[in-house]
Design an enzyme around this catalytic site. Structure first.
Site, PDB file in Angstrom:
ATOM      1  N   CYS A 116      -2.407  -5.627  -2.170  1.00 33.00           N
ATOM      2  CA  CYS A 116      -2.605  -4.553  -1.190  1.00 33.00           C
ATOM      3  C   CYS A 116      -2.233  -3.150  -1.667  1.00 33.00           C
ATOM      4  O   CYS A 116      -3.089  -2.278  -1.716  1.00 33.00           O
ATOM      5  CB  CYS A 116      -1.879  -4.900   0.084  1.00 33.00           C
ATOM      6  SG  CYS A 116      -2.698  -6.309   0.893  1.00 33.00           S
ATOM      7  N   THR A 162      -7.381  -4.374   6.330  1.00 29.53           N
ATOM      8  CA  THR A 162      -7.118  -2.963   6.034  1.00 29.53           C
ATOM      9  C   THR A 162      -8.436  -2.309   5.601  1.00 29.53           C
ATOM     10  O   THR A 162      -9.053  -2.756   4.631  1.00 29.53           O
ATOM     11  CB  THR A 162      -6.089  -2.859   4.894  1.00 29.53           C
ATOM     12  OG1 THR A 162      -4.917  -3.553   5.311  1.00 29.53           O
ATOM     13  CG2 THR A 162      -5.763  -1.416   4.561  1.00 29.53           C
ATOM     14  N   LYS A 219       5.866 -10.333  -6.850  1.00 34.83           N
ATOM     15  CA  LYS A 219       7.214 -10.156  -6.297  1.00 34.83           C
ATOM     16  C   LYS A 219       7.776 -11.536  -5.993  1.00 34.83           C
ATOM     17  O   LYS A 219       7.021 -12.517  -5.957  1.00 34.83           O
ATOM     18  CB  LYS A 219       7.181  -9.272  -5.051  1.00 34.83           C
ATOM     19  CG  LYS A 219       6.489  -9.897  -3.856  1.00 34.83           C
ATOM     20  CD  LYS A 219       6.697  -8.998  -2.661  1.00 34.83           C
ATOM     21  CE  LYS A 219       6.455  -9.711  -1.363  1.00 34.83           C
ATOM     22  NZ  LYS A 219       6.676  -8.886  -0.208  1.00 34.83           N
TER      23      LYS A 219
HETATM   24  N1  LIG Z   1      -1.828 -10.260   2.177  1.00 39.25           N
HETATM   25  C1  LIG Z   1      -1.110  -9.491   2.969  1.00 39.25           C
HETATM   26  O1  LIG Z   1       0.109  -9.560   2.954  1.00 39.25           O
HETATM   27  C2  LIG Z   1      -1.752  -8.520   3.900  1.00 39.25           C
HETATM   28  C3  LIG Z   1      -3.114  -8.280   3.868  1.00 39.25           C
HETATM   29  N2  LIG Z   1      -3.649  -7.297   4.662  1.00 39.25           N
HETATM   30  C4  LIG Z   1      -5.099  -7.081   4.645  1.00 39.25           C
HETATM   31  O2  LIG Z   1      -5.709  -8.247   5.189  1.00 39.25           O
HETATM   32  C5  LIG Z   1      -6.965  -8.489   4.584  1.00 39.25           C
HETATM   33  C6  LIG Z   1      -6.985  -9.894   4.009  1.00 39.25           C
HETATM   34  O3  LIG Z   1      -6.032  -9.975   2.981  1.00 39.25           O
HETATM   35  P1  LIG Z   1      -5.542 -11.387   2.386  1.00 39.25           P
HETATM   36  O4  LIG Z   1      -5.316 -12.344   3.488  1.00 39.25           O
HETATM   37  O5  LIG Z   1      -4.443 -11.081   1.468  1.00 39.25           O
HETATM   38  O6  LIG Z   1      -6.851 -11.825   1.551  1.00 39.25           O
HETATM   39  P2  LIG Z   1      -7.264 -13.276   1.050  1.00 39.25           P
HETATM   40  O7  LIG Z   1      -8.218 -13.056  -0.049  1.00 39.25           O
HETATM   41  O8  LIG Z   1      -6.058 -14.112   0.851  1.00 39.25           O
HETATM   42  O9  LIG Z   1      -8.055 -13.893   2.315  1.00 39.25           O
HETATM   43  C7  LIG Z   1      -9.305 -13.457   2.744  1.00 39.25           C
HETATM   44  C8  LIG Z   1     -10.081 -14.685   3.272  1.00 39.25           C
HETATM   45  O10 LIG Z   1     -11.285 -14.260   3.911  1.00 39.25           O
HETATM   46  C9  LIG Z   1     -12.285 -15.259   3.675  1.00 39.25           C
HETATM   47  N3  LIG Z   1     -13.610 -14.700   3.957  1.00 39.25           N
HETATM   48  C10 LIG Z   1     -14.338 -13.815   3.208  1.00 39.25           C
HETATM   49  N4  LIG Z   1     -15.499 -13.530   3.833  1.00 39.25           N
HETATM   50  C11 LIG Z   1     -15.512 -14.238   4.996  1.00 39.25           C
HETATM   51  C12 LIG Z   1     -16.431 -14.334   6.078  1.00 39.25           C
HETATM   52  N5  LIG Z   1     -17.562 -13.637   6.102  1.00 39.25           N
HETATM   53  N6  LIG Z   1     -16.122 -15.156   7.107  1.00 39.25           N
HETATM   54  C13 LIG Z   1     -14.962 -15.868   7.109  1.00 39.25           C
HETATM   55  N7  LIG Z   1     -14.056 -15.809   6.120  1.00 39.25           N
HETATM   56  C14 LIG Z   1     -14.320 -14.992   5.075  1.00 39.25           C
HETATM   57  C15 LIG Z   1     -12.037 -15.636   2.210  1.00 39.25           C
HETATM   58  O11 LIG Z   1     -12.641 -16.884   1.896  1.00 39.25           O
HETATM   59  C16 LIG Z   1     -10.508 -15.658   2.156  1.00 39.25           C
HETATM   60  O12 LIG Z   1      -9.983 -16.937   2.430  1.00 39.25           O
HETATM   61  C17 LIG Z   1      -7.138  -7.368   3.550  1.00 39.25           C
HETATM   62  O13 LIG Z   1      -7.847  -6.315   4.152  1.00 39.25           O
HETATM   63  C18 LIG Z   1      -5.709  -6.941   3.262  1.00 39.25           C
HETATM   64  O14 LIG Z   1      -5.644  -5.608   2.806  1.00 39.25           O
HETATM   65  C19 LIG Z   1      -2.897  -6.563   5.529  1.00 39.25           C
HETATM   66  C20 LIG Z   1      -1.547  -6.772   5.625  1.00 39.25           C
HETATM   67  C21 LIG Z   1      -0.872  -7.774   4.837  1.00 39.25           C
HETATM   68  O1  LIG Z   2      -0.870  -4.261   3.322  1.00 37.17           O
HETATM   69  C1  LIG Z   2      -0.235  -5.191   2.868  1.00 37.17           C
HETATM   70  O2  LIG Z   2      -0.740  -6.209   2.395  1.00 37.17           O
HETATM   71  C2  LIG Z   2       1.256  -5.179   2.824  1.00 37.17           C
HETATM   72  O3  LIG Z   2       1.646  -4.516   1.593  1.00 37.17           O
HETATM   73  C3  LIG Z   2       3.047  -4.465   1.407  1.00 37.17           C
HETATM   74  O4  LIG Z   2       3.600  -5.775   1.374  1.00 37.17           O
HETATM   75  P1  LIG Z   2       3.581  -6.717   0.067  1.00 37.17           P
HETATM   76  O5  LIG Z   2       2.465  -6.286  -0.828  1.00 37.17           O
HETATM   77  O6  LIG Z   2       3.627  -8.115   0.561  1.00 37.17           O
HETATM   78  O7  LIG Z   2       4.932  -6.503  -0.717  1.00 37.17           O
HETATM   79  P2  LIG Z   2       6.089  -5.403  -0.765  1.00 37.17           P
HETATM   80  O8  LIG Z   2       7.354  -6.036  -0.427  1.00 37.17           O
HETATM   81  O9  LIG Z   2       5.703  -4.194  -0.015  1.00 37.17           O
HETATM   82  O10 LIG Z   2       6.083  -5.065  -2.325  1.00 37.17           O
HETATM   83  C4  LIG Z   2       4.975  -4.435  -2.936  1.00 37.17           C
HETATM   84  C5  LIG Z   2       5.257  -4.194  -4.394  1.00 37.17           C
HETATM   85  O11 LIG Z   2       6.195  -3.134  -4.558  1.00 37.17           O
HETATM   86  C6  LIG Z   2       7.248  -3.543  -5.414  1.00 37.17           C
HETATM   87  N1  LIG Z   2       8.495  -2.880  -4.966  1.00 37.17           N
HETATM   88  C7  LIG Z   2       8.858  -2.904  -3.667  1.00 37.17           C
HETATM   89  C8  LIG Z   2       9.994  -2.276  -3.253  1.00 37.17           C
HETATM   90  C9  LIG Z   2      10.785  -1.590  -4.175  1.00 37.17           C
HETATM   91  O12 LIG Z   2      11.831  -0.991  -3.853  1.00 37.17           O
HETATM   92  N2  LIG Z   2      10.417  -1.591  -5.477  1.00 37.17           N
HETATM   93  C10 LIG Z   2       9.276  -2.222  -5.899  1.00 37.17           C
HETATM   94  O13 LIG Z   2       8.948  -2.181  -7.102  1.00 37.17           O
HETATM   95  C11 LIG Z   2       7.302  -5.058  -5.284  1.00 37.17           C
HETATM   96  O14 LIG Z   2       7.877  -5.653  -6.428  1.00 37.17           O
HETATM   97  C12 LIG Z   2       5.834  -5.394  -5.141  1.00 37.17           C
HETATM   98  O15 LIG Z   2       5.215  -5.499  -6.402  1.00 37.17           O
HETATM   99  C13 LIG Z   2       3.689  -3.713   2.571  1.00 37.17           C
HETATM  100  O16 LIG Z   2       5.111  -3.717   2.420  1.00 37.17           O
HETATM  101  C14 LIG Z   2       3.323  -4.368   3.903  1.00 37.17           C
HETATM  102  O17 LIG Z   2       3.857  -3.609   4.974  1.00 37.17           O
HETATM  103  C15 LIG Z   2       1.812  -4.432   4.011  1.00 37.17           C
HETATM  104  O18 LIG Z   2       1.420  -5.071   5.214  1.00 37.17           O
END
Ligand SMILES: NC(=O)C1=CN([C@@H]2O[C@H](COP(=O)(O)OP(=O)(O)OC[C@H]3O[C@@H](n4cnc5c(N)ncnc54)[C@H](O)[C@@H]3O)[C@@H](O)[C@H]2O)C=CC1
Ligand SMILES: O=C(O)[C@H]1O[C@H](OP(=O)(O)OP(=O)(O)OC[C@H]2O[C@@H](n3ccc(=O)[nH]c3=O)[C@H](O)[C@@H]2O)[C@H](O)[C@@H](O)[C@@H]1O
Length: 448
Positions: A264, A122, A326
């Site tokens: 996020c 993102t 969560k």
């Molecule tokens: N966690 C989620 O549910 C979601 C995350 N995103 C987005 O995805 C991105 C990643 O988020 P997460 O997976 O949660 O983060 P995370 O912190 O769990 O994972 C990121 C990984 O990237 C690695 N990394 C950092 N620099 C690097 C490099 N130069 N080369 C290779 N690996 C490298 C780190 O060691 C780490 O393992 C963020 O931009 C987040 O906003 C989007 C949707 C859902």
């Molecule tokens: O960019 C991201 O990483 C992701 O962020 C959120 O996903 P996530 O953070 O896994 O969790 P959610 O289920 O969205 O909950 C987010 C937070 O809102 C809170 N929440 C959610 C729903 C609600 O009705 N009330 C509430 O307090 C949850 O407890 C939690 O702390 C978005 O839902 C995803 O679509 C997105 O991809």
């Protein structure tokens, strides 16, 4: 197709495993050797339902591998996905895109054949275009290396399901054939009639941040109304139902409680405001600062209720049920639950934290809290119990069952999962966020 996924955290590990499930040959790459070591033997270094089985299965089949070497993936893959972190930059709200820039540079240095790089992280609007300049400057000029932006919308706790059956696929491209390549990558999903939106880089980047900002706004809207029902009476859960039954509003994301957290929503809400300011449009996203304020006030309210119920926190034992941001996740990044536990600890309480999956991550972040291995252990000596994350195990609590393992008769339901009537009928002093608190005992409120 041969695909690399750069960054194997929550997003990247899921994406790599799901691409293997879709039939591709995949290599996941991370700069963290410990993460790669465990993924390479099919073990997940964090908790996400269904993911470990999927990774283990595809590692065993040979379709999914892991490495720390860009030299291995650069010459190998047709498509490289970037899934590295974009955390908040220092104390400012802006996103730190340096990991994405580093990944692009490493790929530019090591790619030796025509390929497509696809951003999934993102990022603030304008990033893809900036990265394209870096790529053009640093790549082998004889190669054709394209860039596309394909934001991800998965939720933790449902990551595998959301990736294999997404609501929509957004493709930000500057050439039609890049959209065609990505449609081929996702063929298995596209065939399920998932809407595919093909657009430019800027729209794709903004759709992602707008989606998270909207979700955060929905949560804060219902939580702002909580402040009214707490003052005037009324049940916030029924109010949410009454609102959500209007299809124009919808029922989802109207669960009032302790507010939003995680890796996020909070950072993306801040990053969008910061980017709007950089673009000279500070006023357009100003309302998001109220969204954040409402969100933080929920934590203060939980602390206030605990303080009111106990009168004095010093030398009182509090059971904090939940540390993850969560349920069904072990993620404690910006967790409202853990923040409340820490605030109570800092105010002098002895806090026993129990989370079914997040204890270890929480202990790494806040080692001074007292972590216990079971719900019974957490509540045994407690003066007050707080439900801070709505794990199924806590939502199923009943006053009778709990009454048999603790002498505490005070409980705060910060996630609105318990039935007030049932607890009060059994003689408990019960408070919930979003519902007016009628104390069972005399108390002197402390604080606001
Ligand atoms: N966690 C989620 O549910 C979601 C995350 N995103 C987005 O995805 C991105 C990643 O988020 P997460 O997976 O949660 O983060 P995370 O912190 O769990 O994972 C990121 C990984 O990237 C690695 N990394 C950092 N620099 C690097 C490099 N130069 N080369 C290779 N690996 C490298 C780190 O060691 C780490 O393992 C963020 O931009 C987040 O906003 C989007 C949707 C859902
Ligand atoms: O960019 C991201 O990483 C992701 O962020 C959120 O996903 P996530 O953070 O896994 O969790 P959610 O289920 O969205 O909950 C987010 C937070 O809102 C809170 N929440 C959610 C729903 C609600 O009705 N009330 C509430 O307090 C949850 O407890 C939690 O702390 C978005 O839902 C995803 O679509 C997105 O991809």
């Amino acid at each position: 197709m041969r695909i690399s996924v750069i960054g194997t955290g929550y997003l990247g590990a899921t994406h790599a495993a799901c691409l293997a499930e879709m039939g591709h040959e995949v290599i996941g790459l991370d700069v963290d050797p410990l993460k790669i070591e465990s993924l390479a033997v099919g073990e997940l270094p964090f908790y996400e339902p269904d993911l470990e089985e999927l990774i283990a299965r595809h590692v065993a089949s040979g379709r999914l591998r892991f490495t720390t070497s860009y030299e291995e993936v650069g010459p190998w893959a047709d498509v490289h996905f970037i899934a590295v972190g974009t955390p908040q930059r220092g104390g400012e709200g802006a996103a730190d895109t340096s990991f994405v820039e580093a990944a692009i540079s490493s790929l530019a240095r090591t790619i030796t054949r025509d390929a497509l790089i696809v951003g999934k992280s993102t990022v603030p609007v304008g990033t893809a275009r900036r990265l394209q300049d870096i790529l053009t400057r640093e790549q082998d000029p004889t190669l054709e290396i394209g860039l596309a932006w394909n934001p991800e919308f998965l939720r933790e706790g449902f990551a595998v399901k959301d990736t294999l059956a997404p609501d929509r696929i957004v493709l930000g491209v500057d050439a039609d054939h890049h959209a065609e390549t990505l449609t081929a990558v996702y063929a298995a999903t596209v065939e399920q009639d998932v809407p595919v939106l093909v657009t430019d880089f800027e729209t794709a980047e903004l759709i992602k941040q707008a989606a998270n900002a909207f979700l955060a706004t929905k949560v804060s809207f219902i939580n702002a109304l909580s402040e009214l029902t707490e003052a005037a009476g009324g049940d916030i859960r029924v109010l949410a139902e009454g609102l959500g039954l209007d299809p124009r509003i919808g029922r989802s994301f109207l669960r009032a409680g302790l507010g939003f957290g995680g890796g996020c929503l909070p950072k993306d809400v801040r990053a969008l405001q910061a980017r709007a300011s950089e673009l000279g449009q500070e006023r357009s996203m100003r309302f998001l600062s109220d969204v954040e304020d409402v969100n933080l006030r929920r934590r203060e309210r939980a602390v206030f209720l605990a303080t009111s119920m106990l009168g004095e926190l010093r030398s009182k034992r509090i059971a904090a049920l939940g540390a993850a941001f969560k349920p069904n996740s072990d993620d404690v990044r910006d967790s409202p639950a853990l923040d409340v536990a820490v605030r109570l600890f800092n105010a002098g309480a002895d806090v026993a934290v129990y989370d079914p999956k997040a204890n270890d991550n929480a202990a790494r972040r806040f080692p001074r809290l007292h972590y216990v291995e079971s719900l019974d252990e957490a509540v045994a000596e407690a003066d007050l119990i707080l439900v801070l994350t709505e794990w199924e195990e806590f939502a199923r609590l009943t006053p009778r069952a709990l009454g048999s393992v603790t002498t505490a008769r005070k409980i705060v339901d910060a996630r609105n999962v318990l039935s007030v009537r049932e607890w009060i009928a059994e003689g408990w002093d019960f408070a919930a966020l979003g519902r007016k608190y009628e104390p069972a005992f005399d108390f002197s409120p402390i604080g606001a």
